[in-house]
Design a protein around this motif. Structure first.
Motif, PDB file in Angstrom:
ATOM      1  N   GLN A   1     -98.457 -65.610   9.958  1.00  0.00           N
ATOM      2  CA  GLN A   1     -98.118 -65.073   8.640  1.00  0.00           C
ATOM      3  C   GLN A   1     -98.719 -65.934   7.533  1.00  0.00           C
ATOM      4  OE1 GLN A   1     -93.975 -64.097   8.620  1.00  0.00           O
ATOM      5  NE2 GLN A   1     -94.080 -62.964   6.718  1.00  0.00           N
TER       6      GLN A   1
ATOM      7  N   ASP B   1     -99.081 -61.398  12.533  1.00  0.00           N
ATOM      8  CA  ASP B   1     -97.827 -61.404  11.791  1.00  0.00           C
ATOM      9  C   ASP B   1     -98.101 -61.189  10.304  1.00  0.00           C
ATOM     10  OD1 ASP B   1     -95.263 -61.607  10.997  1.00  0.00           O
ATOM     11  OD2 ASP B   1     -94.918 -63.638  11.729  1.00  0.00           O
ATOM     12  N   GLU B   2     -97.903 -59.982   9.847  1.00  0.00           N
ATOM     13  CA  GLU B   2     -98.131 -59.626   8.450  1.00  0.00           C
ATOM     14  C   GLU B   2     -99.406 -60.262   7.907  1.00  0.00           C
ATOM     15  OE1 GLU B   2     -94.928 -59.000   6.011  1.00  0.00           O
ATOM     16  OE2 GLU B   2     -93.410 -59.150   7.568  1.00  0.00           O
TER      17      GLU B   2
ATOM     18  N   THR C   1     -90.813 -61.353  13.279  1.00  0.00           N
ATOM     19  CA  THR C   1     -91.486 -62.615  13.571  1.00  0.00           C
ATOM     20  C   THR C   1     -90.879 -63.271  14.806  1.00  0.00           C
ATOM     21  OG1 THR C   1     -92.079 -62.960  11.261  1.00  0.00           O
ATOM     22  CG2 THR C   1     -92.022 -64.902  12.646  1.00  0.00           C
TER      23      THR C   1
HETATM   24 MG   LIG Z   1     -91.754 -62.498   9.515  1.00  0.00          MG
END
Ligand SMILES: [Mg+2]
Ligand SMILES: Nc1ncnc2c1ncn2[C@@H]1O[C@H](COP(=O)(O)OP(=O)(O)OP(=O)(O)O)[C@@H](O)[C@H]1O
Lengths: 371, 289
Positions: A83, A159-160, A44
């Protein structure tokens, strides 16, 4: 000229703790590039540096030949799917997606068809008036995607994006992401700690560990030819055997002495001289277990062991075989069982065999993982 | 739970606050309104009869300018409070938790000193021979003959000073709960620093803004001590008029009538603000078309 988006020697520390320790990545235009690594390895942080939300302590960010390290996020043609999605709670789905074009001062009439098309693409045309909190996790994820893509960024950072979704939905969204990528042709920098996700989506993967890149390669490369112990263990399961090289013809089949197993052949991986201590990695699905003796043949390794554990998993069966000090994992496709053959069971004495081509030599057992 | 049961549970849960509100708010307010229609008795109490004398007196007394001054000074001071409190609250919310608590304490602690003493302190500061005046004269900003005291400017400054913490606290509480990731998302989508603030941060703390507005504006409308001490006759507010009716004229009904007018003044913005954002979110919150 190969690199379209380039992170060069990025370092970042938070109050003495180094989160990113010198990472360089070259991403090609239109590619899906993944950062894969365990929690806390700095994925991240790297993405935030790419987006301009964080300034690196050292190193540079380059996009299409220009340095953008000092540019604030709003001046980069890079957008992020966060995320946690970070949808604006006080705005409707429509207003969320229209946010970028409005900020860019595009006329309402001009942006309306664009927003409509984006919502269409992510399958949310019917939910334009809903608020983010009225949406399911998968729908939120798609709004976040549409909100970023409508700006036609040069690079999309994700991000994920699927981490919060359940397994079934994750698989569907993976296919969807793949389709959308083909449709828009934008360069994707995708962050995940899920190796299946990275493998199925990416053109190339950077495997990260503790703030460093361990290996960059295609999914097949990082799986078949791990550069380090960490990569071998993080991507899929593997059997690691520690041994000493007896003779190491460069590029050819190497003979190794593995304590407790005897002599073993390994045809691939790092060149290493006689007497060197190395690790050999063999993926469980490359091994075979059999009650009867396996044909030795050229380049085949065959050892004897005892079945310690068997676990039936539908499509496959997983065996753990004790051989000397080693516990070897073997995965057999259940389709293989035929001609009335009975699979080995617990506590049976068996033969385990694998081909030298499937044995991969990676660095020395000590310190090989940090390169 | 069935719908009817849920209804009843809701009633049971709201009953105590309804009771509390009616005991300490609705009934006293109603009494103030009612008293405006009594006649004054010569000893400063309430007469037995009913009448419209006070309403007439309200009219004749030409309270218009005072009311108008009360409103504009309060609006101005409230806006100044919010404008100052907003960056402070933002800043504290971005500080590490423990540091933020210290800053809040530093803001609140001076207010443990008695209210009147703090206002008298301002009188000293703004005094013709006070330090501020001397400094401004030395700098050539003001003429030696101007007075910093006994004008609406002095009242506004002291109002701002006194109510600033009350604006900071609710704004801080809202900012502290705010997800600053949203500001980052806005900037990522191309919004500059100020645009991101206006389109994401301010709506995100709208409840705090509303509370801050109400807890500063309403008490300001009713101020009495501050204009009395630093305002003088040229900067009187409606609170001073009410006090004069009670203490010097001993005319309770007229004081009540003025208080009722003030209450209406307060209720109007409070009602308007309490209803508008709610109904707005209800309008926009419908399920997708
Ligand atoms: Mg992360
Ligand atoms: N703002 C920050 N302040 C202090 N430490 C931070 C900050 N951001 C990240 N870190 C630290 O830096 C390291 C890397 O964090 P990062 O969020 O990049 O990890 P990650 O790979 O994204 O992990 P995850 O998969 O859990 O999201 C962690 O040890 C984290 O605690």
């Amino acid at each position: 000229m190969d690199a379209y988006f380039r992170l060069d020697g990025i370092r970042k520390a938070f109050g003495g703790h180094e989160a990113v320790k010198g990472v360089s990545i070259d991403i090609r235009r239109g590619e899906v590039f993944s950062l894969l690594g365990p929690s806390g390895c700095g994925k991240t942080t790297l993405l935030r540096i790419a987006a301009g939300l964080e300034a690196p302590d050292a190193g540079g960010v380059f996009l299409d030949g220009e340095e953008i390290t000092g540019l604030p996020p709003e001046r980069r043609r890079i957008n992020t799917v966060f995320q946690s999605y970070a949808l604006f709670p006080h705005m409707s789905v429509w207003d969320n997606v229209a946010f970028g074009p409005r900020v860019a001062r595009r006329a309402e009439a001009a942006l309306r068809p664009d927003v409509g098309r984006m919502l269409e693409m992510v399958g949310l045309a019917g939910r334009a008036e809903a608020r983010p909190r009225q949406l399911s996790g998968g729908e939120r994820q798609r709004v976040a995607l549409a909100r970023a893509l409508i700006n036609r960024p040069q690079v999309l950072l994700l991000d994920e994006p699927l981490a919060a979704l359940d397994r079934k939905l994750r698989q569907r969204m993976l296919l969807e992401l793949d389709r959308i990528h083909d449709e828009v042709g934008i360069t994707f920098l995708y962050v995940t700690h899920d190796q299946e996700e990275a493998m199925s989506l990416s053109d190339r993967i950077a495997v990260m560990n503790a703030g460093r890149v361990e290996q960059i390669g295609t999914p097949a490369e990082v799986y078949e030819r791990p550069a380090s112990r960490f990569v071998a263990e993080f991507i899929g399961d593997t059997n690691l055997m520690e041994g000493v090289v007896l003779d190491g013809a460069a590029g050819g089949v190497r003979r190794l002495e593995i304590p407790g197993l005897g002599e073993v052949l390994a045809a691939r991986g790092r060149d290493s001289g006689a007497g060197e201590r190395v690790l050999v990695s063999v993926r469980p699905e490359k091994l075979h277990v059999s009650r009867g003796s396996l044909p030795p043949g050229s380049g085949r390794n065959v050892i004897r062991g005892r079945v310690e554990d068997v676990s039936y998993r539908g499509a496959e069966t997983r065996y753990w075989v004790r051989a000397g000090a080693l516990r070897i994992a073997v995965v057999e496709q259940n389709a293989r069982l035929q001609h009335g053959e009975r699979p080995p069971t617990w506590d049976e004495s068996v033969w385990v065999g694998w081909h030298a081509d499937d044995a991969f030599v990676i660095g020395s057992p000590a310190g090989g993982e940090t390169g | 739970m069935t719908r009817a049961n849920r209804r009843r549970a809701e009633w049971l849960m709201t009953a105590p606050s309804v009771l509390w509100l009616s005991m300490f708010f609705v009934i006293p307010t109603a009494m103030v309104f009612v008293m405006a229609f009594r006649v004054p008795d010569p000893y400063g109490g309430l007469g037995k009869e009913w009448g419209l004398q006070t309403i007439e007196a309200l009219w004749r007394g030409s309270y218009g300018p005072v009311l108008w001054r009360t409103v504009w000074m309060s609006v101005l001071a409230t806006m100044a409070c919010l404008a100052m409190a907003l960056p402070v609250a933002y800043w504290i919310a971005r500080l590490p938790k423990s540091a933020g608590r210290w800053v809040l304490a530093i803001i609140v602690v001076p207010f443990w000193t008695n209210f009147l003493i703090r206002i008298y302190a301002w009188k000293t500061v703004l005094h013709i021979e006070g330090p501020l005046k001397q400094a401004l004269v030395t700098l050539g900003v003001v003429d030696p003959s101007t007075s910093l005291l006994f004008n609406s400017g002095a009242v506004i400054v002291v109002l701002i000073y006194n109510y600033l913490p009350f604006a900071i606290l609710p704004l801080y509480a809202a900012a502290e709960r705010f997800d600053f990731g949203l500001v980052e998302a806005a900037r990522d989508l191309g919004a500059g620093r100020w645009r991101a603030m206006a389109s994401v941060f301010l709506p995100g703390i709208s409840q705090g803004l509303l509370t801050a507005f109400l807890v500063t504006f309403i008490p300001m409308l009713g101020s009495y001590a501050i204009p009395d001490i630093v305002g003088g006759t040229s900067a009187e507010m409606i609170g001073n008029k009410i006090a004069q009716r009670v203490f010097s004229d001993r005319n309770l009904p007229l004081a009540s009538a003025l208080a009722a007018v003030l209450a209406l003044l307060m209720l109007l913005p409070a009602m308007g603000l309490l209803w508008s954002p709610r109904s707005a979110s209800r309008r926009g919150g419908g399920r997708g078309a």
